[in-house]
Design a protein around this motif. Structure first.
Motif, PDB file in Angstrom:
ATOM      1  N   GLU A  54     -11.814 -32.855  47.754  1.00  0.00           N
ATOM      2  CA  GLU A  54     -12.287 -33.721  46.684  1.00  0.00           C
ATOM      3  C   GLU A  54     -11.533 -33.376  45.405  1.00  0.00           C
ATOM      4  N   SER A  55     -11.241 -34.399  44.611  1.00  0.00           N
ATOM      5  CA  SER A  55     -10.580 -34.196  43.319  1.00  0.00           C
ATOM      6  C   SER A  55     -11.499 -34.672  42.209  1.00  0.00           C
ATOM      7  N   HIS A  56     -11.641 -33.842  41.186  1.00  0.00           N
ATOM      8  CA  HIS A  56     -12.512 -34.149  40.051  1.00  0.00           C
ATOM      9  C   HIS A  56     -11.664 -34.201  38.783  1.00  0.00           C
ATOM     10  N   LEU A  74      -1.469 -32.724  51.260  1.00  0.00           N
ATOM     11  CA  LEU A  74      -1.119 -31.378  51.718  1.00  0.00           C
ATOM     12  C   LEU A  74      -2.376 -30.550  51.965  1.00  0.00           C
ATOM     13  N   LEU A  75      -3.317 -30.584  51.047  1.00  0.00           N
ATOM     14  CA  LEU A  75      -4.549 -29.827  51.211  1.00  0.00           C
ATOM     15  C   LEU A  75      -5.295 -30.246  52.480  1.00  0.00           C
ATOM     16  N   LYS A  76      -5.228 -31.530  52.816  1.00  0.00           N
ATOM     17  CA  LYS A  76      -5.942 -32.038  53.995  1.00  0.00           C
ATOM     18  C   LYS A  76      -5.313 -31.570  55.304  1.00  0.00           C
ATOM     19  N   THR A  77      -4.091 -31.018  55.243  1.00  0.00           N
ATOM     20  CA  THR A  77      -3.510 -30.435  56.449  1.00  0.00           C
ATOM     21  C   THR A  77      -4.133 -29.081  56.773  1.00  0.00           C
ATOM     22  N   ASN A  87      -2.898 -31.800  35.186  1.00  0.00           N
ATOM     23  CA  ASN A  87      -2.601 -33.218  35.386  1.00  0.00           C
ATOM     24  C   ASN A  87      -3.715 -33.930  36.142  1.00  0.00           C
ATOM     25  N   LEU A  88      -3.634 -35.236  36.185  1.00  0.00           N
ATOM     26  CA  LEU A  88      -4.539 -36.019  37.014  1.00  0.00           C
ATOM     27  C   LEU A  88      -4.291 -35.705  38.489  1.00  0.00           C
ATOM     28  N   PRO A  89      -5.240 -35.998  39.373  1.00  0.00           N
ATOM     29  CA  PRO A  89      -5.064 -35.675  40.795  1.00  0.00           C
ATOM     30  C   PRO A  89      -3.775 -36.258  41.370  1.00  0.00           C
ATOM     31  N   SER A 143      -8.930 -35.580  26.324  1.00  0.00           N
ATOM     32  CA  SER A 143      -7.864 -35.182  27.233  1.00  0.00           C
ATOM     33  C   SER A 143      -8.487 -34.927  28.606  1.00  0.00           C
ATOM     34  N   THR A 144      -7.647 -34.810  29.626  1.00  0.00           N
ATOM     35  CA  THR A 144      -8.157 -34.606  30.980  1.00  0.00           C
ATOM     36  C   THR A 144      -7.382 -33.516  31.705  1.00  0.00           C
ATOM     37  N   ASN A 145      -8.093 -32.791  32.546  1.00  0.00           N
ATOM     38  CA  ASN A 145      -7.521 -31.896  33.551  1.00  0.00           C
ATOM     39  C   ASN A 145      -8.146 -32.280  34.887  1.00  0.00           C
ATOM     40  N   SER A 146      -7.706 -31.617  35.946  1.00  0.00           N
ATOM     41  CA  SER A 146      -8.264 -31.884  37.271  1.00  0.00           C
ATOM     42  C   SER A 146      -8.703 -30.597  37.949  1.00  0.00           C
ATOM     43  N   VAL A 147      -9.673 -30.724  38.843  1.00  0.00           N
ATOM     44  CA  VAL A 147     -10.084 -29.628  39.714  1.00  0.00           C
ATOM     45  C   VAL A 147     -10.133 -30.163  41.144  1.00  0.00           C
ATOM     46  N   TYR A 148      -9.361 -29.534  42.031  1.00  0.00           N
ATOM     47  CA  TYR A 148      -9.403 -29.837  43.460  1.00  0.00           C
ATOM     48  C   TYR A 148     -10.412 -28.889  44.096  1.00  0.00           C
ATOM     49  N   VAL A 149     -11.291 -29.436  44.939  1.00  0.00           N
ATOM     50  CA  VAL A 149     -12.283 -28.621  45.642  1.00  0.00           C
ATOM     51  C   VAL A 149     -12.166 -28.917  47.140  1.00  0.00           C
ATOM     52  N   CYS A 150     -11.889 -27.868  47.922  1.00  0.00           N
ATOM     53  CA  CYS A 150     -11.635 -28.007  49.365  1.00  0.00           C
ATOM     54  C   CYS A 150     -12.589 -27.103  50.136  1.00  0.00           C
ATOM     55  N   ARG A 151     -13.060 -27.598  51.282  1.00  0.00           N
ATOM     56  CA  ARG A 151     -13.922 -26.778  52.141  1.00  0.00           C
ATOM     57  C   ARG A 151     -13.275 -26.586  53.498  1.00  0.00           C
ATOM     58  N   LYS A 152     -13.360 -25.347  53.957  1.00  0.00           N
ATOM     59  CA  LYS A 152     -12.891 -25.003  55.300  1.00  0.00           C
ATOM     60  C   LYS A 152     -13.927 -25.465  56.320  1.00  0.00           C
ATOM     61  N   GLY A 153     -13.485 -25.799  57.514  1.00  0.00           N
ATOM     62  CA  GLY A 153     -14.408 -26.166  58.567  1.00  0.00           C
ATOM     63  C   GLY A 153     -15.344 -25.041  58.940  1.00  0.00           C
ATOM     64  N   THR A 154     -16.497 -25.374  59.439  1.00  0.00           N
ATOM     65  CA  THR A 154     -17.488 -24.350  59.800  1.00  0.00           C
ATOM     66  C   THR A 154     -17.198 -23.702  61.153  1.00  0.00           C
ATOM     67  N   GLY A 155     -16.207 -24.236  61.836  1.00  0.00           N
ATOM     68  CA  GLY A 155     -15.885 -23.676  63.138  1.00  0.00           C
ATOM     69  C   GLY A 155     -14.970 -22.484  63.101  1.00  0.00           C
ATOM     70  N   GLY A 156     -14.429 -22.137  61.899  1.00  0.00           N
ATOM     71  CA  GLY A 156     -13.537 -20.998  61.842  1.00  0.00           C
ATOM     72  C   GLY A 156     -12.704 -20.994  60.613  1.00  0.00           C
TER      73      GLY A 156
END
Length: 243
Positions: A215-217, A206-209, A197-199, A230-243
């Protein structure tokens, strides 16, 4: 058996009958199309793989450094795994799937990308529940190296964050369980996920918690059955560098 259709294999699984089929659609040219079905539900088709490949390329593009340790959750027809291995920085790829039948198709090279995956020494199949392994950071995904830290986790199992291959998977999509999975990532590590589905703004929240950046693509691809994209979505999340 028609030359235009063949059921290559069909086996019982904990989720129901799973089958691998090959077909040809003359209007689409001289090529084999591989499909995976679970019961009456289509899980995967080799006609539509752009977003599965983008899951790997978009996710790994956010990884820093080299000698990357990567997990792919959900083997399918192997497109995400092969796309990940095209990144020369990947040192090891663990491909986790709960269905032993699907791993067996690749090992026996009944699917086109099985040969590619089997020939790459960086690739290793792990038979197990991605969701169980994701939420058990003390043991983690690698049965040979408990608690191993990862650079990236790429997930393509459920249809979306709210449409599940198995109803039991719903419990994964919580702050608590996503945070358990994130414990297995190195500082700055990446979690990426495919959705049909779309983002979804609620899922992004939820991911931001759990993750520092989300980022959503939207991935577009031509669908001949619709004579358009047609469209799909990819969510890309990065963990903080502090841990």
């Amino acid at each position: 058996m028609s030359l235009l259709f063949e059921e290559i294999d069909s086996q019982p699984s904990p989720l129901g009958e799973i089958s691998l089929r090959r077909r040809r659609i003359p209007a689409l040219g001289d090529r084999d199309i591989y499909e995976v079905k679970l019961g009456d539900e289509f899980l995967m088709s080799s006609m539509f793989v752009a977003a599965e490949e983008a899951l790997a390329t978009l996710g790994l593009a956010q990884c820093k450094g080299d000698k990357l340790q990567v997990v792919v959750g959900g083997l399918g027809l192997g497109y995400t795994a092969v796309a990940a291995l095209q990144d020369p920085r990947v040192a090891e790829l663990l491909v986790v799937d709960a269905l032993e039948t699907v791993i067996g198709w690749h090992k026996a090279e009944l699917v086109p990308l099985g040969k590619t995956l089997n020939a790459d020494s960086r690739n290793r199949y792990v038979h197990g529940s991605f969701f169980d392994l994701a939420t058990a950071p003390a043991t983690g995904f690698d049965p040979d190296h408990p608690g191993k830290k990862l650079d990236a986790i790429l997930l393509d199992i459920d249809h979306s964050p709210t449409e599940y291959l198995n109803a039991a998977n719903a419990s994964f999509y919580t702050t608590e369980n996503l945070a358990l999975m994130a414990q297995q990532l190195k500082p700055g590590g990446v979690f990426a996920m495919w959705s049909q589905n779309l983002p979804d703004p609620q899922f992004e929240a939820l991911l931001k918690t759990v993750f520092d950046t989300v980022e959503s693509h939207v991935v577009s691809f031509y669908n001949p059955f619709m004579s358009g994209d047609s469209t799909n979505s990819v969510y890309v999340c990065r963990k903080g560098t502090g841990g």
